[in-house]
Motif scaffolding. Structure first.
Motif, PDB file in Angstrom:
ATOM      1  N   GLY A 143       0.835  -1.205   0.000  1.00 46.62           N
ATOM      2  CA  GLY A 143       0.000   0.000   0.000  1.00 46.62           C
ATOM      3  C   GLY A 143       0.866   1.249   0.000  1.00 46.62           C
ATOM      4  N   LYS A 144       0.239   2.361   0.447  1.00 46.62           N
ATOM      5  CA  LYS A 144       0.929   3.640   0.217  1.00 46.62           C
ATOM      6  C   LYS A 144       2.027   3.923   1.233  1.00 46.62           C
ATOM      7  CE  LYS A 144      -2.581   5.368  -2.730  1.00 46.62           C
ATOM      8  NZ  LYS A 144      -4.010   5.488  -2.726  1.00 46.62           N
ATOM      9  N   THR A 145       1.726   3.807   2.522  1.00 45.55           N
ATOM     10  CA  THR A 145       2.758   4.195   3.507  1.00 45.55           C
ATOM     11  C   THR A 145       2.913   3.214   4.666  1.00 45.55           C
ATOM     12  OG1 THR A 145       1.069   5.503   4.612  1.00 45.55           O
ATOM     13  CG2 THR A 145       2.589   6.712   3.172  1.00 45.55           C
ATOM     14  N   SER A 146       1.870   2.450   4.987  1.00 41.90           N
ATOM     15  CA  SER A 146       1.903   1.730   6.265  1.00 41.90           C
ATOM     16  C   SER A 146       3.049   0.729   6.356  1.00 41.90           C
ATOM     17  CB  SER A 146       0.561   1.036   6.526  1.00 41.90           C
ATOM     18  OG  SER A 146       0.354  -0.028   5.629  1.00 41.90           O
ATOM     19  N   SER A 147       3.419   0.100   5.246  1.00 42.82           N
ATOM     20  CA  SER A 147       4.482  -0.916   5.352  1.00 42.82           C
ATOM     21  C   SER A 147       5.855  -0.280   5.597  1.00 42.82           C
ATOM     22  CB  SER A 147       4.516  -1.804   4.102  1.00 42.82           C
ATOM     23  OG  SER A 147       4.810  -1.033   2.969  1.00 42.82           O
ATOM     24  N   ILE A 148       5.978   1.014   5.262  1.00 38.90           N
ATOM     25  CA  ILE A 148       7.235   1.717   5.608  1.00 38.90           C
ATOM     26  C   ILE A 148       7.228   1.976   7.104  1.00 38.90           C
ATOM     27  CG2 ILE A 148       8.596   3.831   5.242  1.00 38.90           C
ATOM     28  CD1 ILE A 148       7.287   4.032   2.466  1.00 38.90           C
ATOM     29  N   ILE A 149       6.075   2.461   7.607  1.00 39.18           N
ATOM     30  CA  ILE A 149       6.007   2.869   9.014  1.00 39.18           C
ATOM     31  C   ILE A 149       6.093   1.652   9.945  1.00 39.18           C
ATOM     32  CG2 ILE A 149       4.493   3.970  10.742  1.00 39.18           C
ATOM     33  CD1 ILE A 149       3.460   5.708   8.337  1.00 39.18           C
ATOM     34  N   ASN A 150       5.443   0.553   9.594  1.00 38.63           N
ATOM     35  CA  ASN A 150       5.431  -0.582  10.542  1.00 38.63           C
ATOM     36  C   ASN A 150       6.632  -1.521  10.388  1.00 38.63           C
ATOM     37  OD1 ASN A 150       4.828  -2.552   8.533  1.00 38.63           O
ATOM     38  ND2 ASN A 150       2.648  -2.069   8.672  1.00 38.63           N
ATOM     39  N   GLY A 151       7.504  -1.239   9.456  1.00 39.15           N
ATOM     40  CA  GLY A 151       8.764  -1.998   9.355  1.00 39.15           C
ATOM     41  C   GLY A 151       8.689  -3.250   8.493  1.00 39.15           C
ATOM     42  N   SER A 152       7.508  -3.598   7.998  1.00 39.98           N
ATOM     43  CA  SER A 152       7.398  -4.848   7.232  1.00 39.98           C
ATOM     44  C   SER A 152       8.156  -4.768   5.903  1.00 39.98           C
ATOM     45  CB  SER A 152       5.925  -5.202   6.992  1.00 39.98           C
ATOM     46  OG  SER A 152       5.222  -4.092   6.474  1.00 39.98           O
ATOM     47  N   LEU A 153       8.111  -3.606   5.256  1.00 38.74           N
ATOM     48  CA  LEU A 153       8.808  -3.470   3.967  1.00 38.74           C
ATOM     49  C   LEU A 153      10.313  -3.606   4.172  1.00 38.74           C
ATOM     50  CD1 LEU A 153       8.647  -2.893   0.944  1.00 38.74           C
ATOM     51  CD2 LEU A 153       8.649  -0.447   1.455  1.00 38.74           C
ATOM     52  N   LYS A 154      10.810  -2.993   5.239  1.00 41.99           N
ATOM     53  CA  LYS A 154      12.259  -3.052   5.495  1.00 41.99           C
ATOM     54  C   LYS A 154      12.677  -4.495   5.805  1.00 41.99           C
ATOM     55  CE  LYS A 154      15.885  -0.695   8.062  1.00 41.99           C
ATOM     56  NZ  LYS A 154      16.256  -1.666   9.099  1.00 41.99           N
ATOM     57  N   ASP A 155      11.872  -5.204   6.581  1.00 41.16           N
ATOM     58  CA  ASP A 155      12.217  -6.604   6.895  1.00 41.16           C
ATOM     59  C   ASP A 155      12.278  -7.438   5.608  1.00 41.16           C
ATOM     60  OD1 ASP A 155      12.359  -6.027   9.535  1.00 41.16           O
ATOM     61  OD2 ASP A 155      10.577  -7.155  10.156  1.00 41.16           O
ATOM     62  N   VAL A 156      11.320  -7.210   4.717  1.00 38.86           N
ATOM     63  CA  VAL A 156      11.297  -8.007   3.474  1.00 38.86           C
ATOM     64  C   VAL A 156      12.494  -7.664   2.589  1.00 38.86           C
ATOM     65  CG1 VAL A 156      10.028  -8.392   1.315  1.00 38.86           C
ATOM     66  CG2 VAL A 156       8.814  -8.451   3.494  1.00 38.86           C
ATOM     67  N   THR A 157      12.775  -6.373   2.421  1.00 40.59           N
ATOM     68  CA  THR A 157      13.909  -6.013   1.547  1.00 40.59           C
ATOM     69  C   THR A 157      15.226  -6.508   2.167  1.00 40.59           C
ATOM     70  OG1 THR A 157      13.919  -3.797   2.495  1.00 40.59           O
ATOM     71  CG2 THR A 157      12.784  -4.054   0.399  1.00 40.59           C
ATOM     72  N   SER A 158      15.359  -6.440   3.499  1.00 35.87           N
ATOM     73  CA  SER A 158      16.588  -6.950   4.147  1.00 35.87           C
ATOM     74  C   SER A 158      16.723  -8.453   3.902  1.00 35.87           C
ATOM     75  CB  SER A 158      16.564  -6.719   5.658  1.00 35.87           C
ATOM     76  OG  SER A 158      16.404  -5.377   5.932  1.00 35.87           O
ATOM     77  N   ALA A 159      15.605  -9.162   4.047  1.00 35.95           N
ATOM     78  CA  ALA A 159      15.639 -10.622   3.858  1.00 35.95           C
ATOM     79  C   ALA A 159      16.026 -10.962   2.415  1.00 35.95           C
ATOM     80  CB  ALA A 159      14.277 -11.224   4.205  1.00 35.95           C
ATOM     81  N   LEU A 160      15.475 -10.216   1.454  1.00 32.41           N
ATOM     82  CA  LEU A 160      15.782 -10.507   0.039  1.00 32.41           C
ATOM     83  C   LEU A 160      17.243 -10.194  -0.254  1.00 32.41           C
ATOM     84  CD1 LEU A 160      12.532  -9.134  -1.670  1.00 32.41           C
ATOM     85  CD2 LEU A 160      13.196 -11.533  -1.427  1.00 32.41           C
ATOM     86  N   ARG A 161      17.722  -9.076   0.296  1.00 38.58           N
ATOM     87  CA  ARG A 161      19.146  -8.732   0.066  1.00 38.58           C
ATOM     88  C   ARG A 161      20.053  -9.809   0.646  1.00 38.58           C
ATOM     89  NH1 ARG A 161      17.740  -3.260   0.429  1.00 38.58           N
ATOM     90  NH2 ARG A 161      18.134  -3.201   2.649  1.00 38.58           N
ATOM     91  N   LYS A 162      19.692 -10.264   1.848  1.00 39.46           N
ATOM     92  CA  LYS A 162      20.495 -11.320   2.496  1.00 39.46           C
ATOM     93  C   LYS A 162      20.578 -12.550   1.598  1.00 39.46           C
ATOM     94  CE  LYS A 162      20.519 -14.274   6.558  1.00 39.46           C
ATOM     95  NZ  LYS A 162      19.529 -14.930   7.385  1.00 39.46           N
ATOM     96  N   GLU A 163      19.504 -12.855   0.902  1.00 35.80           N
ATOM     97  CA  GLU A 163      19.465 -14.064   0.057  1.00 35.80           C
ATOM     98  C   GLU A 163      19.961 -13.793  -1.369  1.00 35.80           C
ATOM     99  OE1 GLU A 163      18.861 -16.980   1.390  1.00 35.80           O
ATOM    100  OE2 GLU A 163      18.322 -16.085   3.319  1.00 35.80           O
ATOM    101  N   GLY A 164      20.310 -12.550  -1.656  1.00 36.87           N
ATOM    102  CA  GLY A 164      20.793 -12.213  -2.998  1.00 36.87           C
ATOM    103  C   GLY A 164      19.696 -12.243  -4.055  1.00 36.87           C
ATOM    104  N   ILE A 165      18.475 -11.950  -3.629  1.00 32.92           N
ATOM    105  CA  ILE A 165      17.349 -11.933  -4.584  1.00 32.92           C
ATOM    106  C   ILE A 165      17.051 -10.477  -4.966  1.00 32.92           C
ATOM    107  CG2 ILE A 165      14.877 -12.462  -4.860  1.00 32.92           C
ATOM    108  CD1 ILE A 165      15.316 -14.758  -2.825  1.00 32.92           C
ATOM    109  N   LEU A 166      16.971 -10.220  -6.273  1.00 32.99           N
ATOM    110  CA  LEU A 166      16.664  -8.857  -6.750  1.00 32.99           C
ATOM    111  C   LEU A 166      15.174  -8.587  -6.546  1.00 32.99           C
ATOM    112  CD1 LEU A 166      18.640  -9.004 -10.113  1.00 32.99           C
ATOM    113  CD2 LEU A 166      19.377  -7.941  -7.960  1.00 32.99           C
TER     114      LEU A 166
END
Ligand code: NAP
Ligand code: FE
Length: 366
Positions: free
Chosen positions: A38-61
């Protein structure tokens, strides 16, 4: 015992930091992810950051589509699909309430079938989606455990479900993302889950397994009832509601929703009433119309309520009364609902236009 069918292939993981602790599961689905949110909530609640960190850790674009609106439109779904097709995304991670999760499923079908158009979402049930992983941040729609995707169709001026059935591969549940969910969204979405439990339990497709789940979900909701009334949304309450919501998804995955959902779509489309609230406004009158008194009594018992008036008072206190819809409008919505066979067939007895109109009128009269 009557013939029974039960199928729920989504793997559910629940716990704190579930995404970071299980980042390796993303490797099963390809080299390129599309995050839909959605527009902003996943930035504020940290879910987007957790997902991008997890993908980076696994080397997934990954690419991010971060503007899914409430009650997602077919136009938005086409835009997500355009991005996914251009970027050759292998799988989608949907983050948010039911809107981004449902949009992910519909866009996943269009991405997997490059020649398909929005119209194929309603006439080609055999089409498959690319894999979907769901991170719900409301509790909720249960979209993480259902195969449904509900979209706003501006040509037909209604909301309706696509015809494909897409269970997410994983539902990743972490209550920490819900801790700052605003009070009214918490209430509306919890009442959506309650509607799923009730409509699924009363459905003509209910069976012994869906009923066992519905009863557990209703009991969990009943344990939260006083705290919901007090708007005291502690971690433990939110965890119970999240579980109740995913369980409710499993119930409607088998039994489907019926009259309140079908009738609520008009309230959302024409009056912008949030989905959970729209169902909740109709619930008491719907239960008064239901014939199975034993099941109605069991619902009230599990919710720790004495009678349907208690349920009505609870819903009224939580949602307020809506008295801005004219009788003429209700007639129009009742006409539309008489054509909605998908929902009508889930009610265990014949439903006449005047029954529908009575439920609208008893719930919304000025
Ligand atoms: P939603 O439309 O997904 O989101 C409602 C609002 O909540 C948005 O403004 C969103 O903000 C915000 N939000 C979401 N998570 C948040 C969080 N953790 N903290 C703060 N704000 C948050 O609401 P929903 O009720 O969950 O979903 C409704 C949709 O699901 C409807 O289209 C309905 O028809 C559908 N539905 C689907 C099923 C199914 O089986 N698939 C069942 C029932 C309903 P952002 O935009 O910033 O994220
Ligand atoms: Fe719903």
């Amino acid at each position: 015992m009557e013939f029974m069918n039960y199928y729920m292939p989504t793997k559910i993981l629940l716990g704190e930091d579930v995404v970071l602790k299980n980042s390796n599961l993303f490797n099963n689905y390809g080299e390129k992810a599309l995050i839909v949110t959605g527009k902003t909530s996943s930035i504020i609640n940290g879910s987007l950051k957790d997902v991008t960190s997890a993908l980076r850790k696994e080397g997934i674009l990954y690419d991010i589509f971060n503007s899914v609106e409430e009650n997602p439109s077919l136009e938005t779904i086409e835009n997500i699909a355009e991005l996914g097709r251009a970027q050759k995304s292998n799988f989608i991670i949907g983050i948010g309430g039911g809107s981004p999760l449902d949009a992910s499923k519909a866009a996943g079908v269009l991405i997997n079938n490059p020649k398909s158009t929005r119209y194929n979402l309603f006439d080609s049930p055999h089409l498959k989606s690319i894999p979907i992983i769901a991170l719900p941040t409301t509790a909720g729609t249960g979209s993480e455990t259902t195969p449904y995707s509900i979209v706003t169709d501006n040509e037909l001026q209604t909301k309706h479900g696509i015809c494909q059935r897409i269970f997410p591969k994983y539902a990743l549940l972490d209550v920490k993302y819900l801790m700052f969910l605003p009070e009214q969204i918490t209430i509306n979405t919890s009442i959506d889950a309650l509607s799923h439990l009730i409509e699924g339990y009363m459905s003509s497709n209910a069976n012994v397994l869906s009923d066992a789940l519905a009863e557990k979900g209703l009991k969990l909701f009943g344990e939260c009832l006083n705290m919901i009334k007090e708007k005291d949304f502690t971690y433990i309450v939110r965890e119970k509601l999240m579980l109740a919501s995913s369980i409710a998804g499993m119930v409607i995955a088998q039994a489907g929703t019926s009259l309140p959902h079908g009738m609520g779509y008009a309230l959302t489309y024409f009056h912008n009433i949030p989905h959970g609230k729209a169902n909740g406004l109709l619930l008491k009158s719907y239960l008064e119309f239901c014939m199975d008194e034993n099941k109605v009594r069991k619902i009230l018992y599990l919710l720790t309520l004495e009678n349907l008036d208690d349920l009505g008072n609870f819903l009224n206190a939580m949602l307020g009364h809506v008295n801005t819809i004219s009788y003429e409008e209700m007639c129009l919505y009742a006409d539309k609902m008489t054509l909605n066979n998908d929902k009508l067939k889930n009610h265990p007895a014949p439903v006449k236009r005047e029954d529908i109109l009575k439920i609208y009128n008893d719930s919304l009269k000025i």
